[in-house]
Design a protein around this motif. Structure first.
Motif, PDB file in Angstrom:
ATOM      1  N   ASP A 216       0.882  -1.168   0.145  1.00  4.60           N
ATOM      2  CA  ASP A 216       0.091   0.026   0.298  1.00  4.60           C
ATOM      3  C   ASP A 216       0.801   1.281  -0.071  1.00  4.60           C
ATOM      4  O   ASP A 216       0.523   2.411   0.314  1.00  4.60           O
ATOM      5  CB  ASP A 216      -1.059  -0.043   1.113  1.00  4.60           C
TER       6      ASP A 216
ATOM      7  N   ASN B  67      -3.931   3.815  -2.840  1.00  5.22           N
ATOM      8  CA  ASN B  67      -3.708   2.520  -2.997  1.00  5.22           C
ATOM      9  C   ASN B  67      -3.846   1.916  -1.521  1.00  5.22           C
ATOM     10  O   ASN B  67      -3.254   2.073  -0.509  1.00  5.22           O
ATOM     11  CB  ASN B  67      -1.791   2.425  -3.120  1.00  5.22           C
TER      12      ASN B  67
ATOM     13  N   ASP C 274       0.200  -4.090  -3.524  1.00  6.03           N
ATOM     14  CA  ASP C 274      -1.091  -4.029  -3.038  1.00  6.03           C
ATOM     15  C   ASP C 274      -0.957  -4.624  -1.665  1.00  6.03           C
ATOM     16  O   ASP C 274       0.210  -4.803  -1.052  1.00  6.03           O
ATOM     17  CB  ASP C 274      -2.087  -5.021  -3.739  1.00  6.03           C
TER      18      ASP C 274
ATOM     19  N   ASP D 153      -6.015  -3.856  -1.243  1.00  6.57           N
ATOM     20  CA  ASP D 153      -5.738  -4.880  -2.561  1.00  6.57           C
ATOM     21  C   ASP D 153      -6.263  -3.807  -3.828  1.00  6.57           C
ATOM     22  O   ASP D 153      -6.654  -4.762  -4.761  1.00  6.57           O
ATOM     23  CB  ASP D 153      -6.320  -6.043  -2.462  1.00  6.57           C
TER      24      ASP D 153
ATOM     25  N   ASN E  37      -7.695  -3.861  -9.294  1.00  7.39           N
ATOM     26  CA  ASN E  37      -6.814  -4.451  -8.693  1.00  7.39           C
ATOM     27  C   ASN E  37      -5.404  -4.933  -9.545  1.00  7.39           C
ATOM     28  O   ASN E  37      -5.614  -4.253 -10.676  1.00  7.39           O
ATOM     29  CB  ASN E  37      -7.446  -5.869  -8.071  1.00  7.39           C
ATOM     30  N   ARG E  38      -4.619  -5.521  -9.102  1.00  6.01           N
ATOM     31  CA  ARG E  38      -3.385  -5.695  -9.625  1.00  6.01           C
ATOM     32  C   ARG E  38      -3.276  -6.380 -11.142  1.00  6.01           C
ATOM     33  O   ARG E  38      -2.656  -6.368 -11.908  1.00  6.01           O
ATOM     34  CB  ARG E  38      -2.126  -6.236  -8.669  1.00  6.01           C
TER      35      ARG E  38
END
Length: 423
Positions: free
Chosen positions: A39, A81, A57, A84, A96-97
């Motif tokens: 984060d 950030n 994340d 997640d 999300n990532r």
């Protein structure tokens, strides 16, 4: 090189022939320490014309996504950030990532159509790498030697270079220039000084080259006079498509580079030093932090070198006259970059008049061009298997009758299981 070939090799944006080729390989994106904690603030990164956002994340996983929100095109750099994902600060969409949109506060039913581009990432050698090509053709992981070493054994930096990646990388392939632009620096730089290699390099500027094409790219054998009964061979490795490994100097740390396009007019110059069998010492790290060796002092945010084209690279004409700096510019990295950037953002290849010492550059260009044409015709690119990268550069004295390629087959073919060969 004619204009048509040059245009193919220097243009790396999405959908270009060279861009398609380079996206088939794992590419270094940023140092893992730049997104050190879950984060933490995201980081903008541009690679081959694509503006991207890297972040870690809440679970510690690295994401690399399109910088811009799919709703109104706002930069997610200004987002939050947390939990997640990255939440856009404008209207609250969250990604999300994997690039999946997981929340649209005003219209939850729209999540499935609001996703953005995302690329898979790995962490190796203190670096975050991404694969930006078709998912079904993702290659094996990179195995350049420094990738597999403990963090204590390696030092990694990146800097902005304001020139096309090709002319920057060709400087790494060309070892004949060491006898000139670096000839005074090698005596005082703490990562090079006090070695016999320096004596041989300065004494013989007329390098004779043999070049060998192989599974990973090119091995470049530069021959200089050594002792009365020997030649000094510097074996430089070019690992397709953008790695170079530098022949070592004495007991100093080994070195290498990666040359990664930012866009057609600039690139990331990655510089790496490492010891295969021991940690870097405190003094070595202090010297590297100071920008010695192949590194350079840079702005910590932009990574632009402090010596740059706007201040003529801090050129010192007195030092040039007194033979303390061959070109008047100090530092290996900026000695090279100043000359490569002086060619213009994209070199006029049609105007160049090449010499015998440029054979390796010609062969590298030909390999890149052949791979581009082959990929367009359905052939797989070369050197996708990371295992082929398990080679090492070398500096060695050999009897004048010895064949350096035969020596290399025995000692460098799987060089990571051999001692470091250095003079």
């Amino acid at each position: 090189m004619n204009k048509e070939t040059s245009e193919i090799l220097v243009r790396t944006g999405p959908g270009t022939p060279m861009g398609n080729l380079l996206r088939r390989y794992w590419v270094p994106i940023l140092k893992a320490s730049e997104i050190a904690e879950p984060d933490c603030p995201p980081v903008r990164v541009q690679i081959s014309g694509e503006k991207l956002l890297a972040f870690r994340d809440s679970s510690g996983q690295v994401g690399l996504i399109d910088e811009f929100c799919s709703h109104r095109g706002v930069s997610l750099y200004f987002g939050r950030n947390e939990e997640d994902g990255i939440r856009c600060a404008y209207h609250g969409l969250k990604f999300n990532r994997l690039g999946e949109c997981v929340d649209v506060p005003s219209a939850p039913q729209s999540c499935s159509r609001m996703g953005i581009k995302a690329y898979p990432c790995i962490e190796r050698g203190s670096v975050v790498w991404a694969y930006m090509g078709p998912p079904e053709t993702q290659p094996s992981l990179p195995e350049v030697e420094w990738c597999g070493l403990p963090e204590s054994h390696i030092y990694v930096s990146r800097r902005l270079q304001e020139s096309n990646y090709l002319q920057a990388m060709e400087g790494g392939i060309d070892t004949s220039h060491v006898s000139y632009v670096h000839r005074y620096e090698v005596d005082v730089d703490p990562l090079h000084q006090g070695t016999k290699a320096n004596d041989y390099i300065k004494a013989d500027g007329n390098v004779v080259f043999d070049i060998e094409k192989n599974a990973f790219g090119l091995s470049l054998y530069g021959r200089r006079n050594g002792e009365p009964d020997s030649y000094y061979w510097r074996v430089t490795q070019w690992l397709f498509p953008w790695f170079t490994l530098i022949p070592p100097f004495g007991e100093h740390a080994l070195g290498g580079h990666v040359w990664v396009p930012i866009d057609d007019h600039s690139c990331w110059a990655w510089s790496i030093n490492f010891h295969p069998g021991k940690p870097l010492s405190g003094q070595e790290r202090a010297d590297l932090d100071a920008g010695r060796g192949i590194h350079a002092p840079c702005d910590p945010v932009t990574f632009r070198p402090l010596a740059n084209k706007d201040n003529d690279y801090l050129i010192d004409r007195v030092a040039q006259k007194e033979k303390r700096a061959y070109s008047g510019v100090f530092g290996f990295a900026m000695q090279d970059a100043s000359l490569q950037e002086s060619m213009g953002p994209i070199q006029n290849h049609e105007a160049e008049r090449l010499l015998p010492t440029d054979r390796a550059i010609v062969m590298a260009r030909r390999m890149l061009h052949e791979a581009v044409v082959g990929l367009a015709n359905g052939s797989e690119p070369p050197a996708l298997d990371g295992a082929a990268q398990r080679v090492r550069a070398a500096g060695v004295l050999l009897d004048r009758a010895a064949d350096p390629m035969e020596w290399a087959k025995k000692h460098l073919a799987d060089g990571l299981n051999e001692p470091v060969y250095s003079v």
